[in-house]
Design a protein around this motif. Structure first.
Motif, PDB file in Angstrom:
ATOM      1  N   PHE A  60     -14.785  22.895 -81.075  1.00  0.00           N
ATOM      2  CA  PHE A  60     -15.625  23.732 -80.217  1.00  0.00           C
ATOM      3  C   PHE A  60     -17.098  23.583 -80.596  1.00  0.00           C
ATOM      4  N   TYR A  61     -17.355  23.587 -81.904  1.00  0.00           N
ATOM      5  CA  TYR A  61     -18.725  23.417 -82.393  1.00  0.00           C
ATOM      6  C   TYR A  61     -19.291  22.072 -81.947  1.00  0.00           C
ATOM      7  N   GLN A  62     -18.508  21.013 -82.115  1.00  0.00           N
ATOM      8  CA  GLN A  62     -18.975  19.672 -81.756  1.00  0.00           C
ATOM      9  C   GLN A  62     -19.213  19.556 -80.249  1.00  0.00           C
ATOM     10  N   GLU A  63     -18.315  20.112 -79.461  1.00  0.00           N
ATOM     11  CA  GLU A  63     -18.474  20.067 -78.006  1.00  0.00           C
ATOM     12  C   GLU A  63     -19.709  20.852 -77.570  1.00  0.00           C
ATOM     13  N   LYS A  64     -19.909  21.990 -78.184  1.00  0.00           N
ATOM     14  CA  LYS A  64     -21.079  22.818 -77.857  1.00  0.00           C
ATOM     15  C   LYS A  64     -22.363  22.062 -78.188  1.00  0.00           C
ATOM     16  N   ARG A  65     -22.393  21.443 -79.338  1.00  0.00           N
ATOM     17  CA  ARG A  65     -23.574  20.684 -79.755  1.00  0.00           C
ATOM     18  C   ARG A  65     -23.806  19.481 -78.835  1.00  0.00           C
ATOM     19  N   GLN A  66     -22.745  18.792 -78.476  1.00  0.00           N
ATOM     20  CA  GLN A  66     -22.868  17.648 -77.565  1.00  0.00           C
ATOM     21  C   GLN A  66     -23.380  18.100 -76.191  1.00  0.00           C
ATOM     22  N   LEU A  67     -22.873  19.222 -75.736  1.00  0.00           N
ATOM     23  CA  LEU A  67     -23.305  19.755 -74.446  1.00  0.00           C
ATOM     24  C   LEU A  67     -24.796  20.099 -74.473  1.00  0.00           C
ATOM     25  N   LEU A  68     -25.227  20.753 -75.539  1.00  0.00           N
ATOM     26  CA  LEU A  68     -26.643  21.102 -75.673  1.00  0.00           C
ATOM     27  C   LEU A  68     -27.517  19.845 -75.772  1.00  0.00           C
ATOM     28  N   ASN A  69     -27.043  18.852 -76.510  1.00  0.00           N
ATOM     29  CA  ASN A  69     -27.799  17.596 -76.605  1.00  0.00           C
ATOM     30  C   ASN A  69     -27.879  16.885 -75.259  1.00  0.00           C
ATOM     31  N   LYS A  70     -26.791  16.943 -74.500  1.00  0.00           N
ATOM     32  CA  LYS A  70     -26.786  16.332 -73.170  1.00  0.00           C
ATOM     33  C   LYS A  70     -27.768  17.057 -72.246  1.00  0.00           C
ATOM     34  N   GLN A  71     -27.766  18.391 -72.303  1.00  0.00           N
ATOM     35  CA  GLN A  71     -28.703  19.164 -71.490  1.00  0.00           C
ATOM     36  C   GLN A  71     -30.147  18.840 -71.877  1.00  0.00           C
ATOM     37  N   LYS A  72     -30.397  18.749 -73.176  1.00  0.00           N
ATOM     38  CA  LYS A  72     -31.730  18.423 -73.662  1.00  0.00           C
ATOM     39  C   LYS A  72     -32.151  17.037 -73.177  1.00  0.00           C
ATOM     40  N   HIS A  73     -31.232  16.094 -73.232  1.00  0.00           N
ATOM     41  CA  HIS A  73     -31.530  14.733 -72.775  1.00  0.00           C
ATOM     42  C   HIS A  73     -31.859  14.716 -71.277  1.00  0.00           C
ATOM     43  N   GLU A  74     -31.091  15.460 -70.489  1.00  0.00           N
ATOM     44  CA  GLU A  74     -31.358  15.538 -69.049  1.00  0.00           C
ATOM     45  C   GLU A  74     -32.724  16.181 -68.776  1.00  0.00           C
ATOM     46  N   LEU A  75     -33.037  17.230 -69.510  1.00  0.00           N
ATOM     47  CA  LEU A  75     -34.337  17.887 -69.348  1.00  0.00           C
ATOM     48  C   LEU A  75     -35.479  16.960 -69.786  1.00  0.00           C
ATOM     49  N   ASP A  76     -35.239  16.195 -70.843  1.00  0.00           N
ATOM     50  CA  ASP A  76     -36.251  15.226 -71.287  1.00  0.00           C
ATOM     51  C   ASP A  76     -36.527  14.182 -70.201  1.00  0.00           C
ATOM     52  N   GLN A  77     -35.471  13.725 -69.551  1.00  0.00           N
ATOM     53  CA  GLN A  77     -35.638  12.748 -68.465  1.00  0.00           C
ATOM     54  C   GLN A  77     -36.408  13.357 -67.291  1.00  0.00           C
TER      55      GLN A  77
END
Length: 137
Positions: A60-77
């Motif tokens: 759950f922790y890893q999925e949450k972190r991956q999701l947040l990183n993905k959101q951050k990457h999308e926002l960065d783009q």
């Protein structure tokens, strides 16, 4: 007093204002995206990796972190795209401002020549009146 360039000047000014409004809107979007990225960073910092517990908790922790990183990457783009758009609009604004200044200069020159002509005509009329009055004496 209006000149042949008055309508063009008005149109150029409207275009300049439109681009300026678009620039402000893009800057606001950039600020919002930067704030959202900052919030995601804060959320990632607050995540604590479980030191004990089940594998499900770790997943759950890893999925949450991956999701947040993905959101951050999308926002960065999106942020990068907005910044590029801002650069384009700023260039367009500079070009529009130069065009407006050219037209405004031409308009001012035409108005000045009209004023000079009017003053010259008035002076001729005054000279004619002075001559007429002089001959009547």
């Amino acid at each position: 007093m209006k000149s042949a360039f008055s309508k063009i000047s008005k149109i150029k000014k409207q275009k300049l204002n439109t681009i300026e409004n678009e620039i402000m809107r893009i800057q606001l979007d950039i600020m919002r995206l930067e704030q959202a990225i900052k919030e995601i960073y804060e959320h990632i910092k607050k995540l604590e990796m479980p030191s004990r517990g089940s594998v499900v908790l770790l997943n759950f922790y890893q999925e949450k972190r991956q999701l947040l990183n993905k959101q951050k990457h999308e926002l960065d783009q999106r942020l990068e795209a907005k910044r590029e758009r801002l650069t384009e609009k700023q260039t367009a604004y500079k070009d529009a401002q130069i065009d407006f200044e050219k037209i405004k200069y031409l308009e001012d020159q035409e108005l000045m020549s009209k004023i000079k002509k009017i003053k010259k005509d008035e002076q001729k009329e005054l000279d004619e009146m002075a001559n007429i009055l002089q001959y009547k004496r």
